[in-house]
Write an enzyme that holds these catalytic residues in place. Structure first.
Site, PDB file in Angstrom:
ATOM      1  CE  LYS A  67     -11.982   1.876   1.138  1.00  0.00           C
ATOM      2  NZ  LYS A  67     -11.574   2.631   1.984  1.00  0.00           N
ATOM      3  CD  GLU A  82      -3.160   0.403   2.196  1.00  0.00           C
ATOM      4  OE1 GLU A  82      -4.099  -0.038   1.776  1.00  0.00           O
ATOM      5  OE2 GLU A  82      -3.015   0.964   3.340  1.00  0.00           O
ATOM      6  CG  HIS A  93       7.524 -29.554   1.033  1.00  0.00           C
ATOM      7  ND1 HIS A  93       8.065 -30.689   0.842  1.00  0.00           N
ATOM      8  CD2 HIS A  93       8.212 -29.121   2.188  1.00  0.00           C
ATOM      9  CE1 HIS A  93       8.925 -31.150   1.655  1.00  0.00           C
ATOM     10  NE2 HIS A  93       9.202 -30.028   2.351  1.00  0.00           N
TER      11      HIS A  93
END
Length: 378
Positions: A351, A216, A237
């Site tokens: 948003k 961010e 793995h």
């Protein structure tokens, strides 16, 4: 109280979650050994299943909540708080519910501040100049960590010790400058992805907190190092193959813990069917250390540069050091990159679309435009 619901999203919960996971016994709840309230989290997603299952869990518990939001209008925590507030008021009555709600919010303004004043909630202040992803060493992180029973004083002492180191003006003795400079050098040489590596499962959420902090802060203006995280040896793995032989776009930053706080020795076995008697008498952590070194050599040979951040042991002091170190280095790194580490304009895009799709008042034009776009794409 035996359960505290901490409501927040992004930096309003990741730092506290990181510290609590790092410092807790992995099975303390199953063993019923903790005397502190259990901290559970809400408001970090919009999953109906999650919220229903949370309500199932707290139905018979003695519950309080800490709601963390500067504005009080961020959708995810606001939805969760509305539900938890209603639950508390129905279970305990409005007056007692107010005693069980603590708000961490703006000092003077915002919906949550107004509601707290109106209802008489206890409040703690998020300073204006502290963004969520940099807030773990403020009341945003301090309150949940203290409620979970951990030594916040030691954590702050670790942060202060690191602050002193990171205030030094010489690059050779300032770890934050060294880390930022190495990241910038690697980025300018084509390494566009950084993988934060830990070898202790207690540090899984350090990776989650760190990803938000750097993602961010740096991901702007079509620039930035993409932050990823793994926990080895588990992820060797799964992700190990790509890191070893995949696209050469990455470097690793390994967070190493030098001393284990517990001890377990591998025993000999008469049949030795697994072929591991060569490890008999060794500590499990010795094997982890050799796995760390072996992985380092393999990845360097495979073209993956490595940086290393060391702490002596995994305790509150070290967690405070790590928080401050990565926050300080993040600001330096972003400025080297040429972006502002303290804003996040890109977060608003989803948003706006979400509000338009949900029919929020004031978004009528966006709603119509999105509906037209979706219809044309069918």
């Amino acid at each position: 109280m035996n359960v505290v619901v901490v409501i927040g999203i992004g930096g309003s919960y990741l730092g506290a979650k990181c510290a609590i996971e790092a410092l807790s016994h992995s099975f303390s709840r199953q063993m019923n050994t903790s005397t502190a309230p259990e901290i559970v989290f809400a408001g970090h997603n919009l999953s109906e299943e999650y919220l229903c299952e949370l309500m199932d869990y707290i139905e018979t518990k003695n519950v309080a909540t800490v709601v963390i939001s500067k504005s009080g209008t961020t959708t995810e925590p606001a939805v969760a708080f509305r539900i938890i507030k209603q639950f508390l008021e129905e279970k305990y009555g409005k007056a007692e519910a107010a005693e069980r709600i603590v708000a961490v919010t703006d000092a003077k303004r915002g919906a949550l501040k107004s509601l707290s004043t109106q209802e008489g909630y206890k409040t703690f202040v998020i300073a204006d100049n502290v963004g969520g992803r940099f807030s773990v060493l403020s009341p945003v992180g301090i309150l949940p960590i203290v409620l979970a029973g951990f030594d916040m004083k030691a954590m702050l002492e670790g942060a202060l010790e690191m602050e002193e180191q990171c205030a030094k003006r010489c690059a050779e003795c300032n770890p934050a400058i060294q880390y930022a400079a190495m990241r910038d050098l690697l980025y300018n040489n084509g390494k566009s992805t950084e993988v934060l590596v830990t070898y202790n499962p207690k540090l899984q959420y350090l990776g989650e907190w760190w990803k938000q902090l750097y993602g961010e802060s740096e991901g702007k203006d079509l620039k930035g190092i993409f932050p990823a995280s793994v926990c080895f040896t588990t992820d060797l793995h799964s992700m190990g193959q790509f890191i070893q032989d995949g696209a050469r776009i990455m470097f690793e930053t390994v967070v190493s813990v030098e001393k284990a706080t517990r001890s377990m020795i591998i025993a000999a076995d008469e049949q030795n069917l697994d072929g591991l008697n060569f490890l008999a008498g060794k500590h499990v952590e010795e094997c982890n250390a050799m796995a760390t070194l072996g992985t380092k050599l393999a990845h360097i040979d495979g073209g993956v540069p490595q940086l290393e951040v060391k702490v002596e042991k995994l305790d509150a002091f070290a967690v405070g050091e790590l928080f401050y170190f990565f926050e300080k280095a993040c600001g330096i790194s972003a400025y080297m990159l040429g972006v502002n580490p303290f804003n996040q304009p890109g977060v608003e895009a989803y948003k706006k679309n979400m509000f338009a799709l949900m029919g929020k008042p004031g978004y009528e034009e966006q709603t119509a435009a999105i509906k037209e776009r979706l219809a044309s794409e069918k």
